[in-house]
Motif scaffolding. Structure first.
Motif, PDB file in Angstrom:
ATOM      1  N   LEU A  93       0.863  -1.187   0.000  1.00 50.08           N
ATOM      2  CA  LEU A  93       0.000   0.000   0.000  1.00 50.08           C
ATOM      3  C   LEU A  93       0.895   1.231   0.000  1.00 50.08           C
ATOM      4  O   LEU A  93       2.046   1.176   0.405  1.00 50.08           O
ATOM      5  CB  LEU A  93      -0.895  -0.006   1.244  1.00 50.08           C
ATOM      6  N   PHE A  94       0.339   2.364  -0.466  1.00 47.64           N
ATOM      7  CA  PHE A  94       1.115   3.599  -0.457  1.00 47.64           C
ATOM      8  C   PHE A  94       1.010   4.214   0.936  1.00 47.64           C
ATOM      9  O   PHE A  94      -0.048   4.713   1.320  1.00 47.64           O
ATOM     10  CB  PHE A  94       0.599   4.575  -1.516  1.00 47.64           C
ATOM     11  N   PRO A  95       2.100   4.188   1.721  1.00 49.76           N
ATOM     12  CA  PRO A  95       2.004   4.537   3.139  1.00 49.76           C
ATOM     13  C   PRO A  95       1.706   6.016   3.382  1.00 49.76           C
ATOM     14  O   PRO A  95       1.259   6.382   4.456  1.00 49.76           O
ATOM     15  CB  PRO A  95       3.388   4.167   3.684  1.00 49.76           C
ATOM     16  N   HIS A  96       1.951   6.873   2.371  1.00 49.63           N
ATOM     17  CA  HIS A  96       1.754   8.311   2.587  1.00 49.63           C
ATOM     18  C   HIS A  96       0.333   8.740   2.255  1.00 49.63           C
ATOM     19  O   HIS A  96       0.029   9.924   2.318  1.00 49.63           O
ATOM     20  CB  HIS A  96       2.764   9.098   1.764  1.00 49.63           C
ATOM     21  N   MET A  97      -0.512   7.785   1.875  1.00 51.13           N
ATOM     22  CA  MET A  97      -1.894   8.138   1.537  1.00 51.13           C
ATOM     23  C   MET A  97      -2.836   7.397   2.476  1.00 51.13           C
ATOM     24  O   MET A  97      -2.524   6.307   2.956  1.00 51.13           O
ATOM     25  CB  MET A  97      -2.217   7.695   0.115  1.00 51.13           C
ATOM     26  N   PHE A 138      -4.345   5.744   7.940  1.00 50.39           N
ATOM     27  CA  PHE A 138      -3.189   5.459   7.102  1.00 50.39           C
ATOM     28  C   PHE A 138      -2.878   3.962   7.211  1.00 50.39           C
ATOM     29  O   PHE A 138      -3.166   3.341   8.241  1.00 50.39           O
ATOM     30  CB  PHE A 138      -1.992   6.280   7.564  1.00 50.39           C
ATOM     31  N   VAL A 140      -0.351   2.164   7.965  1.00 51.42           N
ATOM     32  CA  VAL A 140       0.355   1.631   9.140  1.00 51.42           C
ATOM     33  C   VAL A 140      -0.554   1.450  10.340  1.00 51.42           C
ATOM     34  O   VAL A 140      -0.196   0.750  11.281  1.00 51.42           O
ATOM     35  CB  VAL A 140       1.515   2.544   9.597  1.00 51.42           C
ATOM     36  N   GLN A 141      -1.718   2.100  10.329  1.00 48.22           N
ATOM     37  CA  GLN A 141      -2.606   1.990  11.473  1.00 48.22           C
ATOM     38  C   GLN A 141      -3.471   0.735  11.415  1.00 48.22           C
ATOM     39  O   GLN A 141      -4.222   0.462  12.336  1.00 48.22           O
ATOM     40  CB  GLN A 141      -3.504   3.240  11.553  1.00 48.22           C
TER      41      GLN A 141
END
Lengths: 247, 324, 277
Positions: A93-97, A138, A140-141
């Motif tokens: 996944l794109f972690p900044h989105m 996000f 990571v959560q």
């Protein structure tokens, strides 16, 4: 056969330097088919499906996806990729989105879908993988299983003709495997064309139309799940099955 | 982060041996420096008599008092909480520096009189030259980094030659080369553009390496995920890779900006009236250059602090997607 | 011919035509008169010749002379302050038209510049700390002497001075130092001298005006002996514009004869340095 062929693989071979990873592969994936590819590690199964959207290059033979021939000088690779969804072992996944944005960017930037519509579509598929409430978090959560389901939703948002799964559950904690498999099973029931590289034999037995066993870069055996699990023809397949089903 | 143990160690400044060592060291240092002629000597007059005639006894007595105060100070600070410790030590170090500057007998009215010009002309020039340069340098850095990571031999050769050349030459030399050399090719540029060009090229070369390592730090899986959706190179770079590389890129880039702020003083050799140039020029006539140099030093420092604050804000902004 | 070669050729021809621009006589003068401004290069920290005054404007003897020249040419004056080595490197490329910054017209420099006129002479003198026991210059034999690097003062201290400029008065070496320390500028040399007699240096060779300024600013130093040599100082322009050269020479001559130059010298130095004593 009557159904339309989505992926057509003819006499494909591939080398990493001098090492041959794929040898003379022939495979047809028809619309609505669910195919499970299994085999020991290093057998070339991941490499094979990564050739289907040209994340990897093959050196010999032909791969035709949705009527487009894949080769090094093609100018329309994006047309192939937007129609071929891919789910990775490590989710990617794109972690900044946010989760929602992860699902919206493809339709917005590739298919030119307006933002509102992309949002509606993203929410629809997040609902389908049963995590609409995580939309504004996000990656990571989220737990591993949730992330993988988002990854599936992200691919579905492109409304692909076929979905490729590259060992989607092997990086997950055991208790999260089932939630991903359930999602995949539901997808199969809806008639999605799927090619899954996986060791989940229960899933293969329940969902697959065909099971393909690879070893040493070659397709060793191709059979219906029933045949495959009850009366494997090839000796290598028998050894593999006995090891994997032992526990 | 130096992850601290859960078992507390004895506070260093409360260990008798450490305190004794510090006391001895302070005693020696302040005995060596003759402080009888300073305020300290005056304060000690009741004990040591006429400070300047007190000789070794006076010096020793003063050193004894200072060493005792110093040790008391560090022992007391040892009891405070972390935040208060940091604040007190900052303030004390600042006071020590102020006391040091005090010894120059600076003329405050002169500083007051010149400060507006120093800021309006010098500081503004320094800031805008640096800001434009860092913007151009960032653009160069992105192009350079992409070229250095590409499989295009032509692009790689140009980019690696560029970084090698401009990192290998002293910045001052580049300023001269551009200001004096370019006219040989018929391109006559003024001092400010020449300075901006030199700074951009030099820092672009350094930042190329920063951007390159930032881009390289992004997992291959991100490229594959982006491509598998159908994004081409440009979209992948702009929307997926660079935004993720930024948190890696920003701290060293902030450092580069701070260092550029000060390196921009090199363009004073070609007559740009920036902060350093004025600092060396304004006090010259009346031999009050220390006033100007210290004022400029303080201005540079304040600018650096501002940049540090901005940098930490940006870093906090990017830390957002990492919070669990 | 492929595109690349054609582009290169085009770029080269443009470059050549640019480089060839300032080559005809009178070009600089024409430009100055057209623009109604004379761009003058000078130093910004060389008080009292040129410095920034309380109003943060350029001021000083050189500045006044340059303004006066501008006035007599009927144009305004604008100052730029590049480093000394940038100015003396030549190849001004029209960035400025004239240099009024107390340049000594040596034979070496004459290869790059024309010197329309000498407008004053700086006496070079020797300063010592006020506690120094030196009474005459001879007392400085075998001492440590500070000077500005690559200046005529350094050359004098090292006994290597050649004043080959037109109209340079004769001189002799008054003492022979043990060691010559060179500084980036005269202020740093004075800063070392103020530390005490013989702490870092015993004496500093510099221009008499700057020694006087340092004393005025409270530096604990004093002049010893008479000026050691007189250095002629001239206006400099680049080769190739005789018209401009003549105009400036004419202006300076007029300033000398009507007393303007002497008056300016009196204003800034309290003495008339425009003639050799």
């Amino acid at each position: 056969m009557s159904a339309e062929t989505i992926i057509d693989v003819r006499n494909v071979s591939k080398w990493y330097g001098a090492f041959q990873v794929l040898t003379d592969i022939n495979l047809k994936v028809r619309k609505g088919e669910r195919i499970v590819i299994c085999g020991p590690s290093g057998s070339g199964k991941s490499t094979l499906i990564r050739c289907f959207n040209r994340l990897e290059a093959h050196q010999e033979g032909e791969i035709v996806v949705n009527g487009i021939n894949l080769h090094a000088k093609m100018r329309n690779v994006s047309d192939v990729r937007r129609n071929v969804g891919m789910v990775f072992q490590h989710f990617n996944l794109f972690p900044h989105m946010t989760v929602l944005m992860n699902c919206m960017v493809g339709p917005m930037w590739i298919s030119g879908v307006p933002e509102a519509e992309a949002r509606a579509r993203a929410l629809k598929y997040l609902e389908r993988v049963r995590i609409p409430e995580q939309a504004n978090k996000f990656p990571v959560q989220l737990s591993g299983g949730q992330q993988q389901r988002v990854a599936i939703a992200r691919s579905l948002c492109m409304q692909p003709a076929v979905m490729l799964f590259d060992e989607p559950t092997s990086a997950l904690d055991p208790e999260m495997v089932s939630e991903v498999l359930e999602t995949m099973t539901a997808l199969a029931k809806d008639g999605m064309t799927m090619v899954c590289v996986t060791h989940e034999m229960g899933f293969a037995r329940a969902v697959a139309d065909r099971v393909i066993f690879m070893n040493g870069g070659q397709i060793v055996e191709e059979a219906t799940p029933d045949e495959f699990f009850t009366s494997p023809k090839h000796e290598r397949t028998q050894v593999f099955l006995s090891q994997i089903l032992k526990h | 982060m130096l992850y601290p143990d859960t078992v507390e160690s004895v506070v260093l400044v409360h260990q008798p041996r450490f305190v004794a060592t510090m006391f001895a060291a302070a005693l020696v240092v302040f005995t060596v420096f003759n402080l009888t002629g300073t305020t300290m000597g005056e304060l000690m007059r009741p004990v040591i008599g006429e400070p300047l005639q007190s000789g070794f006894y006076g010096r020793f007595a003063i050193a004894l008092v200072i060493a005792a105060l110093f040790c008391l100070n560090i022992v007391l600070i040892g009891f405070a909480s972390l935040k208060i410790q940091i604040a007190i030590v900052w303030i004390e170090l600042l006071l020590v520096f102020l006391a040091f500057f005090q010894t120059f007998h600076l003329s405050l009215p002169f500083i007051e009189q010149k400060l507006p010009f120093l800021i309006a002309q010098g500081l503004v020039t320094t800031v805008y030259v640096s800001a434009i340069s860092i913007a151009i340098a960032s653009l160069i850095a992105i192009l350079g980094a992409v070229a250095k990571l590409s499989t295009n031999g032509f692009a790689y050769a140009i980019a690696s030659f560029y970084t090698s050349f401009f990192r290998g030459l002293p910045l001052l030399m580049q300023v001269y080369l551009i200001y004096l050399g370019l006219p040989q090719l018929g391109i006559i540029i003024d001092a400010v553009p020449a300075g901006i060009l030199a700074l951009s090229l030099c820092y672009g070369a350094y930042m190329t390496e920063i951007f390159r390592s930032g881009i390289q730090s992004i997992d291959r899986g991100q490229w594959e995920a982006s491509r598998s959706i159908g994004f081409g190179f440009g979209l992948t770079m702009r929307k997926i890779i660079l935004p993720q590389a930024l948190p890696v890129i920003i701290p060293p880039t902030g450092n580069q900006f701070i260092s550029m702020l000060k390196d921009s003083s090199l363009v004073s050799v070609i007559g740009v009236w920036e902060l350093m140039f004025l600092a060396r020029t304004l006090g010259q006539k009346t031999f009050q250059h220390m006033e100007m140099l210290i004022s400029a030093a303080m201005l540079y420092w304040i600018m650096s602090i501002c940049l540090e604050l901005i940098q930490s804000r940006i870093e906090r902004h990017y830390a957002r997607s990492k919070v669990r | 011919m492929n595109t690349f070669a054609r582009l290169t050729a085009a770029a080269a021809s443009i470059a050549i035509s640019f480089a060839a621009l300032p080559a005809y006589a009178g070009a600089v003068l024409d430009r100055v008169l057209d623009a109604k401004t004379l761009k003058v290069a000078t130093d910004a920290s060389w008080a009292p010749q040129s410095f920034m005054n309380d109003k943060n404007e350029m001021d000083g003897f050189d500045i006044d002379v340059a303004k006066e020249i501008g006035k007599r040419l009927g144009v305004g004056v604008e100052f730029v302050t590049p480093g000394w080595d940038i100015i003396t490197a030549g190849n001004w490329q029209g960035r400025w038209d004239m240099h009024v910054g107390s340049m000594t017209p040596t034979r070496e420099r004459a290869k790059i510049f024309d010197f329309p006129a000498v407008y004053y002479y700086t006496p070079a003198a020797v300063a010592v700390h006020k506690d120094s026991l030196a009474i005459t210059l001879i007392d400085l034999d075998g001492k440590v002497v500070g000077t500005t690097a690559t200046s005529t003062f350094e050359a004098y201290a090292k006994q290597e001075l050649t004043l080959d400029a037109a109209g340079a008065p004769a001189f002799e070496y008054a003492f022979k130092p043990k060691e010559v320390k060179s500084y980036a500028n005269s202020t740093t040399a004075f800063d070392d001298l103020r530390l005490g007699d013989g702490v870092r240096v015993d004496a500093v060779v510099s221009s008499l005006p700057s020694i006087r300024d340092a004393i005025k600013a409270g530096y604990p130093i004093k002049q010893v002996g008479d000026p050691v040599f007189y250095e002629p100082l001239a206006v400099a322009i680049e080769h190739g514009d005789k018209e401009l050269n003549d105009k400036i020479a004419e202006a300076i001559k007029a300033m000398q004869s009507d007393g303007t130059l002497s008056k300016l010298s009196e204003k800034w130095y309290g003495v008339d340095y425009t003639v050799v004593k």
